[in-house]
Write a protein that holds these residues in place. Sequence first.
Motif, PDB file in Angstrom:
ATOM      1  N   GLY A  50       0.997  -6.179  -1.182  1.00 59.31           N
ATOM      2  CA  GLY A  50       1.651  -6.995  -0.166  1.00 59.31           C
ATOM      3  C   GLY A  50       2.530  -6.211   0.786  1.00 59.31           C
ATOM      4  N   ASP A  51       2.810  -6.810   1.930  1.00 62.53           N
ATOM      5  CA  ASP A  51       3.646  -6.219   2.971  1.00 62.53           C
ATOM      6  C   ASP A  51       4.979  -5.738   2.408  1.00 62.53           C
ATOM      7  OD1 ASP A  51       1.647  -7.084   4.703  1.00 62.53           O
ATOM      8  OD2 ASP A  51       2.821  -8.748   5.520  1.00 62.53           O
ATOM      9  N   GLY A  52       5.436  -4.593   2.915  1.00 61.25           N
ATOM     10  CA  GLY A  52       6.762  -4.095   2.604  1.00 61.25           C
ATOM     11  C   GLY A  52       6.950  -3.516   1.217  1.00 61.25           C
ATOM     12  N   THR A  53       5.893  -3.408   0.447  1.00 60.98           N
ATOM     13  CA  THR A  53       5.998  -2.879  -0.914  1.00 60.98           C
ATOM     14  C   THR A  53       6.151  -1.360  -0.885  1.00 60.98           C
ATOM     15  OG1 THR A  53       4.871  -4.716  -1.966  1.00 60.98           O
ATOM     16  CG2 THR A  53       4.680  -2.603  -3.074  1.00 60.98           C
ATOM     17  N   VAL A  54       6.949  -0.837  -1.820  1.00 61.06           N
ATOM     18  CA  VAL A  54       7.161   0.607  -1.957  1.00 61.06           C
ATOM     19  C   VAL A  54       6.652   1.026  -3.336  1.00 61.06           C
ATOM     20  CG1 VAL A  54       8.871   2.457  -2.064  1.00 61.06           C
ATOM     21  CG2 VAL A  54       9.190   0.544  -0.471  1.00 61.06           C
ATOM     22  N   ILE A  55       5.794   2.050  -3.363  1.00 61.57           N
ATOM     23  CA  ILE A  55       5.220   2.559  -4.610  1.00 61.57           C
ATOM     24  C   ILE A  55       5.611   4.028  -4.748  1.00 61.57           C
ATOM     25  CG2 ILE A  55       3.089   2.990  -5.881  1.00 61.57           C
ATOM     26  CD1 ILE A  55       1.851   0.660  -4.203  1.00 61.57           C
ATOM     27  N   GLY A  56       6.319   4.343  -5.825  1.00 60.97           N
ATOM     28  CA  GLY A  56       6.796   5.699  -6.060  1.00 60.97           C
ATOM     29  C   GLY A  56       5.690   6.650  -6.487  1.00 60.97           C
ATOM     30  N   SER A  57       6.044   7.904  -6.638  1.00 61.20           N
ATOM     31  CA  SER A  57       5.089   8.941  -7.027  1.00 61.20           C
ATOM     32  C   SER A  57       4.591   8.752  -8.457  1.00 61.20           C
ATOM     33  CB  SER A  57       5.744  10.317  -6.913  1.00 61.20           C
ATOM     34  OG  SER A  57       6.062  10.593  -5.571  1.00 61.20           O
ATOM     35  N   PHE A  58       3.385   9.233  -8.705  1.00 61.54           N
ATOM     36  CA  PHE A  58       2.767   9.270 -10.030  1.00 61.54           C
ATOM     37  C   PHE A  58       2.606   7.877 -10.643  1.00 61.54           C
ATOM     38  CE2 PHE A  58       5.042  13.276  -9.377  1.00 61.54           C
ATOM     39  CZ  PHE A  58       3.983  14.150  -9.410  1.00 61.54           C
ATOM     40  N   VAL A  59       2.294   6.897  -9.813  1.00 65.05           N
ATOM     41  CA  VAL A  59       2.048   5.537 -10.290  1.00 65.05           C
ATOM     42  C   VAL A  59       0.549   5.346 -10.449  1.00 65.05           C
ATOM     43  CG1 VAL A  59       2.219   3.079  -9.678  1.00 65.05           C
ATOM     44  CG2 VAL A  59       4.166   4.604  -9.296  1.00 65.05           C
ATOM     45  N   ASP A  60       0.156   4.673 -11.534  1.00 65.30           N
ATOM     46  CA  ASP A  60      -1.251   4.369 -11.799  1.00 65.30           C
ATOM     47  C   ASP A  60      -1.421   2.856 -11.745  1.00 65.30           C
ATOM     48  OD1 ASP A  60      -3.855   4.163 -12.647  1.00 65.30           O
ATOM     49  OD2 ASP A  60      -3.530   5.130 -14.589  1.00 65.30           O
ATOM     50  N   CYS A  71       7.711  -5.553  -3.083  1.00 61.52           N
ATOM     51  CA  CYS A  71       7.917  -5.055  -4.445  1.00 61.52           C
ATOM     52  C   CYS A  71       8.406  -3.609  -4.374  1.00 61.52           C
ATOM     53  CB  CYS A  71       6.619  -5.119  -5.249  1.00 61.52           C
ATOM     54  SG  CYS A  71       6.076  -6.804  -5.596  1.00 61.52           S
ATOM     55  N   ASN A  72       9.105  -3.170  -5.416  1.00 63.08           N
ATOM     56  CA  ASN A  72       9.551  -1.779  -5.515  1.00 63.08           C
ATOM     57  C   ASN A  72       9.089  -1.269  -6.874  1.00 63.08           C
ATOM     58  OD1 ASN A  72      10.947   0.628  -5.905  1.00 63.08           O
ATOM     59  ND2 ASN A  72      12.790  -0.097  -4.876  1.00 63.08           N
ATOM     60  N   ILE A  73       8.051  -0.444  -6.847  1.00 68.55           N
ATOM     61  CA  ILE A  73       7.481   0.129  -8.059  1.00 68.55           C
ATOM     62  C   ILE A  73       7.885   1.600  -8.068  1.00 68.55           C
ATOM     63  CG2 ILE A  73       5.373   0.487  -9.398  1.00 68.55           C
ATOM     64  CD1 ILE A  73       5.988  -2.510  -8.573  1.00 68.55           C
ATOM     65  N   GLN A  74       8.763   1.980  -8.994  1.00 70.60           N
ATOM     66  CA  GLN A  74       9.269   3.344  -8.999  1.00 70.60           C
ATOM     67  C   GLN A  74       8.320   4.292  -9.730  1.00 70.60           C
ATOM     68  OE1 GLN A  74      13.481   3.193  -9.950  1.00 70.60           O
ATOM     69  NE2 GLN A  74      13.851   2.644  -7.823  1.00 70.60           N
ATOM     70  N   ALA A  75       8.682   5.569  -9.792  1.00 70.81           N
ATOM     71  CA  ALA A  75       7.797   6.633 -10.275  1.00 70.81           C
ATOM     72  C   ALA A  75       7.351   6.452 -11.719  1.00 70.81           C
ATOM     73  CB  ALA A  75       8.502   7.985 -10.128  1.00 70.81           C
ATOM     74  N   HIS A  76       6.161   6.955 -12.002  1.00 71.18           N
ATOM     75  CA  HIS A  76       5.593   7.032 -13.352  1.00 71.18           C
ATOM     76  C   HIS A  76       5.408   5.654 -14.005  1.00 71.18           C
ATOM     77  CE1 HIS A  76       5.920  11.407 -13.410  1.00 71.18           C
ATOM     78  NE2 HIS A  76       7.086  11.245 -12.832  1.00 71.18           N
ATOM     79  N   VAL A  77       5.000   4.687 -13.222  1.00 72.80           N
ATOM     80  CA  VAL A  77       4.733   3.339 -13.740  1.00 72.80           C
ATOM     81  C   VAL A  77       3.226   3.173 -13.878  1.00 72.80           C
ATOM     82  CG1 VAL A  77       4.830   0.865 -13.164  1.00 72.80           C
ATOM     83  CG2 VAL A  77       6.850   2.309 -12.839  1.00 72.80           C
ATOM     84  N   THR A  78       2.810   2.498 -14.968  1.00 74.46           N
ATOM     85  CA  THR A  78       1.401   2.144 -15.166  1.00 74.46           C
ATOM     86  C   THR A  78       1.265   0.632 -15.088  1.00 74.46           C
ATOM     87  OG1 THR A  78       0.992   4.060 -16.580  1.00 74.46           O
ATOM     88  CG2 THR A  78      -0.535   2.202 -16.790  1.00 74.46           C
ATOM     89  N   PHE A  90      10.799  -5.757  -9.013  1.00 70.66           N
ATOM     90  CA  PHE A  90      11.289  -4.392  -9.154  1.00 70.66           C
ATOM     91  C   PHE A  90      10.859  -3.863 -10.519  1.00 70.66           C
ATOM     92  CE2 PHE A  90      14.404  -1.464 -10.946  1.00 70.66           C
ATOM     93  CZ  PHE A  90      14.475  -0.493  -9.963  1.00 70.66           C
ATOM     94  N   ILE A  91      10.251  -2.669 -10.548  1.00 72.55           N
ATOM     95  CA  ILE A  91       9.903  -2.018 -11.813  1.00 72.55           C
ATOM     96  C   ILE A  91      10.455  -0.599 -11.767  1.00 72.55           C
ATOM     97  CG2 ILE A  91       8.090  -1.319 -13.416  1.00 72.55           C
ATOM     98  CD1 ILE A  91       6.317  -3.494 -12.277  1.00 72.55           C
ATOM     99  N   ALA A  92      11.372  -0.301 -12.701  1.00 69.85           N
ATOM    100  CA  ALA A  92      12.014   1.014 -12.773  1.00 69.85           C
ATOM    101  C   ALA A  92      11.049   2.046 -13.366  1.00 69.85           C
ATOM    102  CB  ALA A  92      13.297   0.907 -13.605  1.00 69.85           C
ATOM    103  N   PRO A  93      11.395   3.331 -13.289  1.00 64.11           N
ATOM    104  CA  PRO A  93      10.490   4.394 -13.725  1.00 64.11           C
ATOM    105  C   PRO A  93      10.060   4.304 -15.193  1.00 64.11           C
ATOM    106  CG  PRO A  93      12.318   5.317 -12.473  1.00 64.11           C
ATOM    107  CD  PRO A  93      12.636   3.868 -12.710  1.00 64.11           C
ATOM    108  N   ASN A  94       8.872   4.856 -15.426  1.00 65.54           N
ATOM    109  CA  ASN A  94       8.323   5.042 -16.773  1.00 65.54           C
ATOM    110  C   ASN A  94       8.051   3.751 -17.524  1.00 65.54           C
ATOM    111  OD1 ASN A  94       8.410   7.956 -16.640  1.00 65.54           O
ATOM    112  ND2 ASN A  94      10.620   7.717 -16.739  1.00 65.54           N
TER     113      ASN A  94
END
Length: 181
Positions: A50-60, A71-78, A90-94
């Motif tokens: 969706g519009d405006g979503t941010v996806i961090g590095s190393f996300v699968d 949405c804000n999906i931070q790094a290393h999220v599966t 919002f989903i924090a790292p790992n």
Amino acid sequence: MLNYLKLELERTSMQNPKKGTGIITGANVEIGKEVSIWNYVVIGDGTKIGDGTVIGSFVDIGKNVVLGKNCNIQAHVTISNGCVLGDNVFIAPNSSLLNDKYPKSNFMTPPIIEAGAAIGGGVTILPGITVGEKAVVGGGSVVTKDVSPKTVVAGCPAKVVMTLEQFEAKRETFLAQHKVK
């Protein structure tokens, strides 16, 4: 005049998705406006972002996943195949959202994360779970049962620890003590 040109450039660049390096995108992926995707992200076939979503590095992100707006999906999220996230999640790292209750099977039961939910770092959400609207999952939790809307859960297994109203009051007190706006 110079400030106007700078603002115009910023406005124009935000209309297009920002993409880092090493992004692998499957077939039929739909990416909304003003989406930012950082480095080394895998996005499976048929996924909608969706519009405006941010996806961090190393996300699968698996196949046929739906990520809502902002949405804000931070790094290393599966995020496993078939997961659905509402707007403003919002989903924090790992953290991991799992979809296979009895691996390896052909029957997937992906979790549903409703609008406005916040998931702390290092969280595991088991298959078939619904995290309700504006619910909060504390960092390091393992979510084995549905989480009601506006509820805060934490622990292994995750259990209700307070209401969203209590959480927000504690958060405001903490931020005021540290002079954070």
